[in-house]
Design a protein around this motif. Structure first.
Motif, PDB file in Angstrom:
ATOM      1  N   GLY A 138     116.737   2.447  51.251  1.00 39.53           N
ATOM      2  CA  GLY A 138     115.901   2.940  52.343  1.00 39.53           C
ATOM      3  C   GLY A 138     115.508   4.397  52.187  1.00 39.53           C
ATOM      4  N   ALA A 139     116.162   5.111  51.250  1.00 36.59           N
ATOM      5  CA  ALA A 139     115.727   6.480  50.928  1.00 36.59           C
ATOM      6  C   ALA A 139     114.428   6.397  50.119  1.00 36.59           C
ATOM      7  CB  ALA A 139     116.806   7.213  50.138  1.00 36.59           C
ATOM      8  N   VAL A 140     113.727   7.518  49.995  1.00 36.40           N
ATOM      9  CA  VAL A 140     112.518   7.491  49.172  1.00 36.40           C
ATOM     10  C   VAL A 140     112.925   7.457  47.697  1.00 36.40           C
ATOM     11  CG1 VAL A 140     110.977   8.593  50.845  1.00 36.40           C
ATOM     12  CG2 VAL A 140     112.262  10.016  49.250  1.00 36.40           C
ATOM     13  N   SER A 141     112.298   6.574  46.959  1.00 41.77           N
ATOM     14  CA  SER A 141     112.508   6.534  45.513  1.00 41.77           C
ATOM     15  C   SER A 141     111.787   7.708  44.861  1.00 41.77           C
ATOM     16  CB  SER A 141     111.985   5.211  44.953  1.00 41.77           C
ATOM     17  OG  SER A 141     112.086   5.185  43.548  1.00 41.77           O
ATOM     18  N   TRP A 142     110.588   7.992  45.380  1.00 46.19           N
ATOM     19  CA  TRP A 142     109.799   9.129  44.901  1.00 46.19           C
ATOM     20  C   TRP A 142     108.800   9.523  45.983  1.00 46.19           C
ATOM     21  CZ3 TRP A 142     104.953   7.327  45.311  1.00 46.19           C
ATOM     22  CH2 TRP A 142     104.714   5.972  45.026  1.00 46.19           C
ATOM     23  N   VAL A 143     108.357  10.746  45.899  1.00 47.23           N
ATOM     24  CA  VAL A 143     107.253  11.261  46.724  1.00 47.23           C
ATOM     25  C   VAL A 143     106.199  11.804  45.771  1.00 47.23           C
ATOM     26  CG1 VAL A 143     106.538  12.986  48.420  1.00 47.23           C
ATOM     27  CG2 VAL A 143     108.776  11.884  48.635  1.00 47.23           C
ATOM     28  N   VAL A 144     104.960  11.438  45.994  1.00 47.02           N
ATOM     29  CA  VAL A 144     103.849  12.061  45.271  1.00 47.02           C
ATOM     30  C   VAL A 144     103.160  13.019  46.236  1.00 47.02           C
ATOM     31  CG1 VAL A 144     101.552  11.659  44.305  1.00 47.02           C
ATOM     32  CG2 VAL A 144     103.493  10.294  43.524  1.00 47.02           C
ATOM     33  N   LEU A 145     103.141  14.279  45.855  1.00 46.81           N
ATOM     34  CA  LEU A 145     102.520  15.337  46.659  1.00 46.81           C
ATOM     35  C   LEU A 145     101.165  15.678  46.058  1.00 46.81           C
ATOM     36  CD1 LEU A 145     102.300  17.715  48.624  1.00 46.81           C
ATOM     37  CD2 LEU A 145     103.743  19.038  47.050  1.00 46.81           C
ATOM     38  N   GLY A 146     100.114  15.166  46.696  1.00 44.21           N
ATOM     39  CA  GLY A 146      98.764  15.467  46.243  1.00 44.21           C
ATOM     40  C   GLY A 146      98.223  16.692  46.953  1.00 44.21           C
ATOM     41  N   VAL A 147      97.695  17.618  46.175  1.00 38.78           N
ATOM     42  CA  VAL A 147      97.155  18.858  46.742  1.00 38.78           C
ATOM     43  C   VAL A 147      95.806  19.150  46.091  1.00 38.78           C
ATOM     44  CG1 VAL A 147      97.422  21.377  46.723  1.00 38.78           C
ATOM     45  CG2 VAL A 147      99.321  19.930  47.440  1.00 38.78           C
ATOM     46  N   GLY A 148      94.812  19.383  46.928  1.00 37.00           N
ATOM     47  CA  GLY A 148      93.529  19.900  46.451  1.00 37.00           C
ATOM     48  C   GLY A 148      93.308  21.272  47.042  1.00 37.00           C
ATOM     49  N   ILE A 149      92.984  22.248  46.201  1.00 44.56           N
ATOM     50  CA  ILE A 149      92.702  23.611  46.676  1.00 44.56           C
ATOM     51  C   ILE A 149      91.280  23.970  46.256  1.00 44.56           C
ATOM     52  CG2 ILE A 149      93.366  26.048  46.608  1.00 44.56           C
ATOM     53  CD1 ILE A 149      96.192  25.201  45.855  1.00 44.56           C
ATOM     54  N   ASN A 150      90.484  24.375  47.243  1.00 43.34           N
ATOM     55  CA  ASN A 150      89.108  24.783  46.960  1.00 43.34           C
ATOM     56  C   ASN A 150      89.127  26.140  46.267  1.00 43.34           C
ATOM     57  OD1 ASN A 150      88.252  22.491  48.341  1.00 43.34           O
ATOM     58  ND2 ASN A 150      87.902  23.593  50.254  1.00 43.34           N
ATOM     59  N   LEU A 151      88.854  26.139  44.978  1.00 39.38           N
ATOM     60  CA  LEU A 151      88.801  27.397  44.219  1.00 39.38           C
ATOM     61  C   LEU A 151      87.361  27.898  44.139  1.00 39.38           C
ATOM     62  CD1 LEU A 151      89.898  29.628  42.414  1.00 39.38           C
ATOM     63  CD2 LEU A 151      89.886  27.998  40.496  1.00 39.38           C
ATOM     64  N   ARG A 152      86.458  27.062  43.628  1.00 39.38           N
ATOM     65  CA  ARG A 152      85.059  27.468  43.475  1.00 39.38           C
ATOM     66  C   ARG A 152      84.136  26.837  44.511  1.00 39.38           C
ATOM     67  NH1 ARG A 152      83.480  29.669  38.504  1.00 39.38           N
ATOM     68  NH2 ARG A 152      85.234  29.973  37.085  1.00 39.38           N
ATOM     69  N   HIS A 153      84.421  25.601  44.898  1.00 38.30           N
ATOM     70  CA  HIS A 153      83.494  24.835  45.732  1.00 38.30           C
ATOM     71  C   HIS A 153      84.154  24.460  47.046  1.00 38.30           C
ATOM     72  CE1 HIS A 153      81.390  24.362  41.907  1.00 38.30           C
ATOM     73  NE2 HIS A 153      82.499  23.845  41.402  1.00 38.30           N
ATOM     74  N   PHE A 154      83.328  24.224  48.041  1.00 37.73           N
ATOM     75  CA  PHE A 154      83.837  23.658  49.288  1.00 37.73           C
ATOM     76  C   PHE A 154      82.719  22.859  49.945  1.00 37.73           C
ATOM     77  CE2 PHE A 154      82.266  27.895  50.308  1.00 37.73           C
ATOM     78  CZ  PHE A 154      81.507  27.697  51.464  1.00 37.73           C
ATOM     79  N   PRO A 155      83.072  21.790  50.673  1.00 40.74           N
ATOM     80  CA  PRO A 155      82.037  20.985  51.332  1.00 40.74           C
ATOM     81  C   PRO A 155      81.442  21.748  52.505  1.00 40.74           C
ATOM     82  CG  PRO A 155      84.223  20.183  51.906  1.00 40.74           C
ATOM     83  CD  PRO A 155      84.425  21.255  50.881  1.00 40.74           C
ATOM     84  N   ASP A 156      80.137  21.646  52.663  1.00 43.57           N
ATOM     85  CA  ASP A 156      79.498  22.317  53.804  1.00 43.57           C
ATOM     86  C   ASP A 156      79.037  21.311  54.845  1.00 43.57           C
ATOM     87  OD1 ASP A 156      77.405  21.189  52.482  1.00 43.57           O
ATOM     88  OD2 ASP A 156      76.442  23.075  51.923  1.00 43.57           O
ATOM     89  N   ASP A 157      79.439  20.033  54.654  1.00 39.39           N
ATOM     90  CA  ASP A 157      79.009  19.006  55.602  1.00 39.39           C
ATOM     91  C   ASP A 157      80.196  18.136  55.999  1.00 39.39           C
ATOM     92  OD1 ASP A 157      79.484  17.859  53.186  1.00 39.39           O
ATOM     93  OD2 ASP A 157      77.699  16.580  53.180  1.00 39.39           O
ATOM     94  N   ALA A 158      81.376  18.724  56.029  1.00 34.47           N
ATOM     95  CA  ALA A 158      82.589  17.916  56.188  1.00 34.47           C
ATOM     96  C   ALA A 158      82.967  17.678  57.648  1.00 34.47           C
ATOM     97  CB  ALA A 158      83.743  18.608  55.466  1.00 34.47           C
TER      98      ALA A 158
END
Length: 264
Positions: A138-158
């Motif tokens: 019942g413990a977590v076998s694994w966690v996947v930590l997904g991270v997106g960081i806007n370095l150059r671009h960012f959405p302007d219609d989000a």
């Protein structure tokens, strides 16, 4: 897999115990990392891609992924119950916030927004997506930590105001250089959480939190509750004092909005 990205990845300075699998393009770094985790990849394995063809955010929302930003998913194996593993989102937010603070000319504009956004001058900088699977206990076998960081671009219609590090004055840098900075802060905060629990993470998050003590609107699936952001509980739950004077509410999941200040 691209040789150019592999070669760049081979030069990365990563914290002890971290290793990288680099791709030019993937559907989603989280999907790649989940497949690796299921096949036994060790804690600290980072999947990094120049772009994602089908990136996604919280609650299945699409995450636009043009080349030039940082897209990474890290395999973690904390061996704890799922509710405790969910606190890794705060660990990640701190790692992103410190990454931004270290490259921006004005670090004072960096804020954390419950549950897991990082803002620069009230504009969204990043996305965090946690996925996990339980083991037989019942413990977590694994966690996947997904991270997106806007370095150059960012959405302007989000549907929300977004920004990028470079738009906020950070020096021009490669995503690989930003990945080094982020991985260092992630290793630090993940280590603190494993050793000392949520207390130090909570304190550091609250020190950067937007809106504590002030008015917020919490949108739930069936209603929106106005109130005061009273505190962050010891399990990461938002504590809300409703405007109508009702009892303090524990909000485990919801979207937070900040009402505009009253006109002078």
């Amino acid at each position: 897999m691209s040789m150019s990205n592999e070669a760049e990845a081979a030069r990365l300075r990563l914290p002890p115990g971290f290793r990288i699998k680099a791709f030019d393009s993937v559907g989603s770094t989280n999907d790649e990392a989940k497949a690796l985790a299921r096949s036994g990849a060790g804690e600290g394995t980072i999947v990094w891609a120049r772009r994602q063809e089908s990136g996604r955010g919280r609650r299945g929302r699409a995450w636009t992924s043009p080349e030039g930003n940082l897209y990474s998913s890290t395999i973690l194996r904390p061996g704890c119950p799922p509710a405790e593993a969910a606190l890794i989102s705060f660990v990640a937010a701190l790692a992103i916030a410190e990454t931004a603070e270290s490259v921006l000319p004005d670090p004072s504009g960096v804020r954390c927004k419950w549950p897991n956004d990082v803002l620069v001058h009230d504009r969204k900088l990043s996305g965090i997506l946690l996925e996990s699977e339980p083991d037989r206990s019942g413990a977590v076998s694994w966690v996947v930590l997904g991270v997106g960081i806007n370095l150059r671009h960012f959405p302007d219609d989000a549907g929300y105001a977004a920004t990028s590090l470079i738009a906020e004055g950070a020096p021009i840098m490669a995503a690989s250089a930003l990945l080094e900075v982020y991985a260092g802060h992630l290793a630090t905060w993940y280590g603190r959480w494993r050793e000392f629990g949520f207390g130090p993470v909570r304190d550091a998050w609250l020190a950067r939190a937007k809106g504590v003590g002030g008015p917020i609107l919490v949108r739930l699936a069936d209603r929106t509750i106005p109130g005061t952001f009273a505190d962050l509980d010891s399990d990461g739950v938002l504590l809300l004092d409703p405007t109508d004077g009702g009892p303090r509410q524990r909000i485990a999941a919801g979207d937070v909005f900040f009402p505009p200040p009253p006109a002078a």
